[in-house]
Write a protein that holds these residues in place. Sequence first.
Motif, PDB file in Angstrom:
ATOM      1  N   MET A  72       0.851  -1.189   0.000  1.00  0.00           N
ATOM      2  CA  MET A  72       0.000   0.000   0.000  1.00  0.00           C
ATOM      3  C   MET A  72       0.889   1.243   0.000  1.00  0.00           C
ATOM      4  O   MET A  72       1.934   1.253   0.641  1.00  0.00           O
ATOM      5  CB  MET A  72      -0.891   0.021   1.250  1.00  0.00           C
ATOM      6  CG  MET A  72      -1.800  -1.191   1.358  1.00  0.00           C
ATOM      7  SD  MET A  72      -2.807  -1.181   2.843  1.00  0.00           S
ATOM      8  CE  MET A  72      -1.565  -1.444   4.098  1.00  0.00           C
ATOM      9  N   SER A  73       0.452   2.260  -0.718  1.00  0.00           N
ATOM     10  CA  SER A  73       1.180   3.529  -0.727  1.00  0.00           C
ATOM     11  C   SER A  73       0.454   4.511   0.178  1.00  0.00           C
ATOM     12  O   SER A  73      -0.748   4.716   0.037  1.00  0.00           O
ATOM     13  CB  SER A  73       1.242   4.108  -2.140  1.00  0.00           C
ATOM     14  OG  SER A  73       1.994   3.271  -2.969  1.00  0.00           O
ATOM     15  N   CYS A  74       1.211   5.077   1.084  1.00  0.00           N
ATOM     16  CA  CYS A  74       0.656   6.055   2.020  1.00  0.00           C
ATOM     17  C   CYS A  74       1.276   7.417   1.730  1.00  0.00           C
ATOM     18  O   CYS A  74       2.493   7.586   1.846  1.00  0.00           O
ATOM     19  CB  CYS A  74       0.952   5.638   3.455  1.00  0.00           C
ATOM     20  SG  CYS A  74       0.257   6.765   4.685  1.00  0.00           S
ATOM     21  N   GLU A  75       0.437   8.361   1.322  1.00  0.00           N
ATOM     22  CA  GLU A  75       0.888   9.744   1.184  1.00  0.00           C
ATOM     23  C   GLU A  75       0.744  10.430   2.522  1.00  0.00           C
ATOM     24  O   GLU A  75      -0.282  10.279   3.189  1.00  0.00           O
ATOM     25  CB  GLU A  75       0.014  10.500   0.178  1.00  0.00           C
ATOM     26  CG  GLU A  75       0.406  10.359  -1.237  1.00  0.00           C
ATOM     27  CD  GLU A  75      -0.414  11.281  -2.130  1.00  0.00           C
ATOM     28  OE1 GLU A  75      -0.192  11.209  -3.335  1.00  0.00           O
ATOM     29  OE2 GLU A  75      -1.288  12.038  -1.653  1.00  0.00           O
ATOM     30  N   ILE A  76       1.739  11.179   2.885  1.00  0.00           N
ATOM     31  CA  ILE A  76       1.700  11.955   4.120  1.00  0.00           C
ATOM     32  C   ILE A  76       1.869  13.417   3.711  1.00  0.00           C
ATOM     33  O   ILE A  76       2.921  13.817   3.227  1.00  0.00           O
ATOM     34  CB  ILE A  76       2.802  11.504   5.092  1.00  0.00           C
ATOM     35  CG1 ILE A  76       2.662   9.999   5.361  1.00  0.00           C
ATOM     36  CG2 ILE A  76       2.748  12.321   6.382  1.00  0.00           C
ATOM     37  CD1 ILE A  76       3.867   9.348   5.978  1.00  0.00           C
ATOM     38  N   ARG A  77       0.799  14.172   3.871  1.00  0.00           N
ATOM     39  CA  ARG A  77       0.784  15.573   3.466  1.00  0.00           C
ATOM     40  C   ARG A  77       0.915  16.449   4.709  1.00  0.00           C
ATOM     41  O   ARG A  77       0.321  16.139   5.744  1.00  0.00           O
ATOM     42  CB  ARG A  77      -0.516  15.914   2.738  1.00  0.00           C
ATOM     43  CG  ARG A  77      -0.694  15.145   1.463  1.00  0.00           C
ATOM     44  CD  ARG A  77      -2.053  15.400   0.811  1.00  0.00           C
ATOM     45  NE  ARG A  77      -2.109  14.775  -0.483  1.00  0.00           N
ATOM     46  CZ  ARG A  77      -1.805  15.416  -1.622  1.00  0.00           C
ATOM     47  NH1 ARG A  77      -1.517  16.687  -1.605  1.00  0.00           N
ATOM     48  NH2 ARG A  77      -1.824  14.763  -2.767  1.00  0.00           N
ATOM     49  N   TYR A  78       1.676  17.522   4.581  1.00  0.00           N
ATOM     50  CA  TYR A  78       1.788  18.459   5.690  1.00  0.00           C
ATOM     51  C   TYR A  78       2.130  19.837   5.141  1.00  0.00           C
ATOM     52  O   TYR A  78       2.643  19.971   4.038  1.00  0.00           O
ATOM     53  CB  TYR A  78       2.789  17.995   6.746  1.00  0.00           C
ATOM     54  CG  TYR A  78       4.130  17.535   6.218  1.00  0.00           C
ATOM     55  CD1 TYR A  78       4.291  16.266   5.687  1.00  0.00           C
ATOM     56  CD2 TYR A  78       5.247  18.363   6.291  1.00  0.00           C
ATOM     57  CE1 TYR A  78       5.526  15.830   5.232  1.00  0.00           C
ATOM     58  CE2 TYR A  78       6.488  17.931   5.845  1.00  0.00           C
ATOM     59  CZ  TYR A  78       6.603  16.664   5.308  1.00  0.00           C
ATOM     60  OH  TYR A  78       7.818  16.235   4.843  1.00  0.00           O
ATOM     61  N   ALA A  79       1.761  20.831   5.925  1.00  0.00           N
ATOM     62  CA  ALA A  79       1.917  22.212   5.484  1.00  0.00           C
ATOM     63  C   ALA A  79       2.104  23.109   6.688  1.00  0.00           C
ATOM     64  O   ALA A  79       1.759  22.747   7.817  1.00  0.00           O
ATOM     65  CB  ALA A  79       0.678  22.647   4.703  1.00  0.00           C
ATOM     66  N   THR A  80       2.660  24.276   6.424  1.00  0.00           N
ATOM     67  CA  THR A  80       2.785  25.278   7.479  1.00  0.00           C
ATOM     68  C   THR A  80       2.627  26.668   6.875  1.00  0.00           C
ATOM     69  O   THR A  80       2.995  26.892   5.717  1.00  0.00           O
ATOM     70  CB  THR A  80       4.130  25.151   8.225  1.00  0.00           C
ATOM     71  OG1 THR A  80       4.134  26.072   9.314  1.00  0.00           O
ATOM     72  CG2 THR A  80       5.317  25.418   7.312  1.00  0.00           C
ATOM     73  N   ASP A  81       2.050  27.532   7.658  1.00  0.00           N
ATOM     74  CA  ASP A  81       1.950  28.941   7.283  1.00  0.00           C
ATOM     75  C   ASP A  81       3.044  29.751   7.970  1.00  0.00           C
ATOM     76  O   ASP A  81       3.109  30.954   7.795  1.00  0.00           O
ATOM     77  CB  ASP A  81       0.585  29.500   7.691  1.00  0.00           C
ATOM     78  CG  ASP A  81      -0.553  28.859   6.907  1.00  0.00           C
ATOM     79  OD1 ASP A  81      -0.310  28.355   5.789  1.00  0.00           O
ATOM     80  OD2 ASP A  81      -1.683  28.862   7.410  1.00  0.00           O
ATOM     81  N   GLY A  82       3.861  29.093   8.794  1.00  0.00           N
ATOM     82  CA  GLY A  82       4.859  29.801   9.577  1.00  0.00           C
ATOM     83  C   GLY A  82       4.213  30.412  10.804  1.00  0.00           C
ATOM     84  O   GLY A  82       3.001  30.338  11.002  1.00  0.00           O
ATOM     85  N   ASN A  83       5.024  30.997  11.641  1.00  0.00           N
ATOM     86  CA  ASN A  83       4.506  31.659  12.839  1.00  0.00           C
ATOM     87  C   ASN A  83       4.094  33.080  12.504  1.00  0.00           C
ATOM     88  O   ASN A  83       4.832  33.810  11.828  1.00  0.00           O
ATOM     89  CB  ASN A  83       5.579  31.681  13.945  1.00  0.00           C
ATOM     90  CG  ASN A  83       5.771  30.319  14.556  1.00  0.00           C
ATOM     91  OD1 ASN A  83       4.804  29.595  14.804  1.00  0.00           O
ATOM     92  ND2 ASN A  83       7.029  29.948  14.785  1.00  0.00           N
ATOM     93  N   SER A  84       2.929  33.474  13.028  1.00  0.00           N
ATOM     94  CA  SER A  84       2.450  34.828  12.748  1.00  0.00           C
ATOM     95  C   SER A  84       3.376  35.873  13.360  1.00  0.00           C
ATOM     96  O   SER A  84       3.514  36.970  12.828  1.00  0.00           O
ATOM     97  CB  SER A  84       1.014  35.006  13.258  1.00  0.00           C
ATOM     98  OG  SER A  84       0.958  34.753  14.651  1.00  0.00           O
ATOM     99  N   GLY A  85       4.023  35.538  14.481  1.00  0.00           N
ATOM    100  CA  GLY A  85       4.951  36.466  15.113  1.00  0.00           C
ATOM    101  C   GLY A  85       6.153  36.774  14.236  1.00  0.00           C
ATOM    102  O   GLY A  85       6.797  37.809  14.386  1.00  0.00           O
TER     103      GLY A  85
END
Length: 164
Positions: A72-85
């Motif tokens: 089975m192929s498992c995609e692992i997606r992730y993202a960040t907008d960075g810290n607002s500070g």
Amino acid sequence: MQNAKDTFYTTLRDRLAAVNPARTIVVRGVTRPAVLVEENELPSDAVPVDAFRLRWVGLKADPNGAQPLVTMSCEIRYATDGNSGNGGMDRGRLLAGMDAELASAVSEHPRSAVKMSYSAAPPVAMGTNVFWGDVAFSAAATTGERLERVATVEVFCYQEAGEL
């Protein structure tokens, strides 16, 4: 295959929580490690950031042998907008941190776990293991202010008699 998917998810979730216990997400009022399986969550247009989202995208079975070998192929997606500070200017650094957490969790030994059935409580150990290969990272992509990546892991298991 559901047992193998569940086993891989719980193993990865526990390992990621050990690598960075501060990476959590609130889902329906419950704080938990920031790892989601998309097919197990309520549909939503919102994409959670700073969390790992698992998606099963491929399946093949080799019927030769005493038990069929399932890949089975498992995609692992992730993202960040960075810290607002920081005005989001640290999003590259934060994405690199998530890359390192994922690589550490997937490459930790053993790269296997006893396949468990979670259809009853408490979970029941089955007769075979789930095992997996290296993580493959795609290039980072930018969508607006968001920096995101897709990583892929091949997960293997033997299909046991009577297992769906």
